[in-house]
Design a protein around this motif. Structure first.
Motif, mmCIF file in Angstrom:
data_model
loop_
_atom_site.group_PDB
_atom_site.id
_atom_site.type_symbol
_atom_site.label_atom_id
_atom_site.label_comp_id
_atom_site.label_asym_id
_atom_site.label_seq_id
_atom_site.Cartn_x
_atom_site.Cartn_y
_atom_site.Cartn_z
ATOM 1 N N GLY A 81 1.760 -6.904 -12.050
ATOM 2 C CA GLY A 81 1.943 -6.650 -13.708
ATOM 3 C C GLY A 81 2.646 -7.717 -14.379
ATOM 4 N N VAL A 82 3.509 -8.618 -13.700
ATOM 5 C CA VAL A 82 4.361 -9.390 -14.401
ATOM 6 C C VAL A 82 4.007 -10.848 -13.683
ATOM 7 C CG1 VAL A 82 6.065 -7.915 -14.989
ATOM 8 C CG2 VAL A 82 6.120 -8.999 -12.903
ATOM 9 N N PRO A 83 4.340 -11.949 -14.305
ATOM 10 C CA PRO A 83 4.152 -13.375 -13.536
ATOM 11 C C PRO A 83 5.241 -13.263 -12.259
ATOM 12 C CG PRO A 83 4.290 -13.589 -15.753
ATOM 13 C CD PRO A 83 4.673 -12.201 -15.835
ATOM 14 N N VAL A 84 4.797 -14.145 -11.239
ATOM 15 C CA VAL A 84 5.576 -13.877 -10.143
ATOM 16 C C VAL A 84 6.915 -14.392 -10.315
ATOM 17 C CG1 VAL A 84 4.634 -15.800 -9.196
ATOM 18 C CG2 VAL A 84 5.773 -14.196 -7.654
ATOM 19 N N GLU A 85 7.133 -15.476 -11.208
ATOM 20 C CA GLU A 85 8.521 -16.034 -11.576
ATOM 21 C C GLU A 85 9.369 -15.250 -12.091
ATOM 22 O OE1 GLU A 85 5.514 -17.738 -14.737
ATOM 23 O OE2 GLU A 85 5.364 -17.088 -12.789
ATOM 24 N N ALA A 86 8.734 -13.935 -12.697
ATOM 25 C CA ALA A 86 9.598 -13.230 -13.444
ATOM 26 C C ALA A 86 10.334 -12.301 -12.461
ATOM 27 C CB ALA A 86 8.803 -12.070 -14.404
ATOM 28 N N LEU A 87 10.110 -12.390 -11.091
ATOM 29 C CA LEU A 87 10.588 -11.478 -10.048
ATOM 30 C C LEU A 87 11.487 -12.474 -9.273
ATOM 31 C CD1 LEU A 87 7.026 -9.858 -8.995
ATOM 32 C CD2 LEU A 87 9.079 -8.740 -10.386
ATOM 33 N N ARG A 91 15.159 -7.832 -7.260
ATOM 34 C CA ARG A 91 14.715 -6.539 -6.519
ATOM 35 C C ARG A 91 14.451 -5.674 -7.684
ATOM 36 N NH1 ARG A 91 14.441 -9.934 -3.735
ATOM 37 N NH2 ARG A 91 15.362 -10.260 -1.435
ATOM 38 N N VAL A 92 13.266 -5.567 -8.046
ATOM 39 C CA VAL A 92 12.965 -4.644 -9.526
ATOM 40 C C VAL A 92 12.186 -3.189 -9.042
ATOM 41 C CG1 VAL A 92 11.435 -4.811 -11.555
ATOM 42 C CG2 VAL A 92 12.388 -6.846 -10.389
ATOM 43 N N GLY A 98 5.389 -0.515 -13.879
ATOM 44 C CA GLY A 98 4.259 0.375 -14.016
ATOM 45 C C GLY A 98 3.539 0.946 -13.071
ATOM 46 N N GLY A 99 4.259 0.965 -11.821
ATOM 47 C CA GLY A 99 3.534 1.676 -10.537
ATOM 48 C C GLY A 99 2.311 0.888 -10.129
ATOM 49 N N LEU A 100 1.467 1.567 -9.255
ATOM 50 C CA LEU A 100 0.225 1.333 -9.015
ATOM 51 C C LEU A 100 -0.800 2.315 -9.255
ATOM 52 C CD1 LEU A 100 0.875 -0.117 -5.311
ATOM 53 C CD2 LEU A 100 0.223 -1.455 -7.536
ATOM 54 N N PRO A 101 -2.128 1.789 -9.544
ATOM 55 C CA PRO A 101 -3.033 3.082 -10.250
ATOM 56 C C PRO A 101 -3.204 3.966 -8.881
ATOM 57 C CG PRO A 101 -4.150 0.935 -9.591
ATOM 58 C CD PRO A 101 -2.632 0.652 -9.481
ATOM 59 N N GLY A 102 -3.221 5.342 -9.342
ATOM 60 C CA GLY A 102 -3.587 6.452 -8.529
ATOM 61 C C GLY A 102 -2.566 6.822 -7.372
ATOM 62 N N LEU A 103 -1.372 6.093 -7.462
ATOM 63 C CA LEU A 103 -0.362 5.985 -6.446
ATOM 64 C C LEU A 103 0.687 6.693 -7.061
ATOM 65 C CD1 LEU A 103 0.355 5.500 -3.493
ATOM 66 C CD2 LEU A 103 1.532 3.314 -4.417
ATOM 67 N N ASP A 104 1.466 7.983 -6.274
ATOM 68 C CA ASP A 104 2.473 8.838 -6.640
ATOM 69 C C ASP A 104 3.813 8.019 -5.692
ATOM 70 O OD1 ASP A 104 4.765 10.457 -6.986
ATOM 71 O OD2 ASP A 104 3.505 11.955 -7.022
ATOM 72 N N ALA A 143 -8.600 -5.637 -10.200
ATOM 73 C CA ALA A 143 -8.517 -5.573 -11.690
ATOM 74 C C ALA A 143 -7.859 -6.373 -12.330
ATOM 75 C CB ALA A 143 -7.990 -4.111 -12.092
ATOM 76 N N THR A 144 -7.129 -7.379 -11.669
ATOM 77 C CA THR A 144 -6.367 -8.539 -12.010
ATOM 78 C C THR A 144 -6.766 -9.918 -11.621
ATOM 79 O OG1 THR A 144 -4.757 -8.120 -10.027
ATOM 80 C CG2 THR A 144 -4.093 -6.898 -12.415
#
Length: 246
Positions: A81-87, A91-92, A98-104, A143-144
């Motif tokens: 959900g974000v550019p890898v350079e933002a990570l 440790r985020v 925003g999590g992952l779709p369909g995953l709790d 989807a990305t």
């Protein structure tokens, strides 16, 4: 105890492995740069460990469990959900992304914790939980936008000791263009990427028992002193001390 397994074959082009680790004793561990990004469930909850440019200390207590999914270098794309350079060097918390779709994510944390009470036989349960996470991740990946297809070629060319300028020319790029593409793919520029892949080769060779002078030469360092200085910058400890750790 550390164990890892191959990822789901559908994701093999994007993931290195799935893994779990239970710490035997307390203290401070060091995570060193490997070009990868990990999705981790640990004592402080689910989070993403971005691409590191130096040693990252981790406070550990006996019995702590860390379970994760490791992306190949340059293979994250925009899956998180974000550019890898933002990570980079961060440790985020997964919830911040925003999590992952369909995953709790909290349910996954609970399932991993429950598996961890079952002793050595819990490995099958952990792998089952990670299978569900990979299914959710596969949905996000479809989807990305995918990663730069040239990323593995760039990393290998830099690992073999070729200069940034030579690699750029072979790819038909300017050095500035190569830098932009490396930042988008790996989270940092080609010079940092070269330091990381060279360091990782040195670690692999040293773990096989090669002498330090041989390791330095085979890994593309100018000499053993050059290697020692680079390893300390990236790992915080000498090479022999690093590879002797469990």
């Amino acid at each position: 105890m550390y164990r890892e397994w191959a990822p789901d074959p559908v994701l093999a082009d994007r993931l290195v492995c799935v893994w779990t680790r239970v710490t035997a004793s307390g203290g401070t561990g060091l995570v060193v740069p490997d070009g990868c990004v990990d999705l981790v469930w640990g004592p402080r909850g689910p989070h993403v460990a971005g691409p590191d440019t130096g040693p990252m200390p981790v406070a550990m207590s006996p019995g702590d469990r860390y379970t994760g999914i490791r992306f190949r270098p340059g293979a994250v794309g925009e899956a998180l959900g974000v550019p890898v350079e933002a990570l980079r060097d961060l440790r985020v918390p997964l919830t911040d992304l925003g999590g992952l779709p369909g995953l709790d994510a909290e349910a996954v944390s609970a399932a991993i914790a429950a598996a961890g009470t079952a002793g050595d036989g819990d490995v099958r349960d952990v792998r089952g939980v990670l299978g569900a996470v990979q299914e959710s991740l596969a949905v996000r990946l479809r989807a990305t936008p995918g990663p730069d297809p040239a990323a593995p070629v760039v990393a290998e060319a830099l690992r073999t000791g070729r200069s940034v300028g030579e690699v750029a020319r072979d790819l038909g790029l300017s050095e500035r263009q190569l830098h932009r593409r490396c930042v988008r793919a790996f989270g940092y520029g080609p010079k940092t990427l070269q330091r990381v892949v060279r360091f990782q080769r040195a670690v692999r060779l040293a773990r096989r028992g090669a002498g330090l002078a041989e390791v330095a030469l085979a890994s593309g360092y100018a000499d053993q002193s050059h290697m020692s200085n680079e390893v300390r910058r990236l790992a915080g400890v000498p090479l022999r001390q690093l590879v002797s750790r469990p």
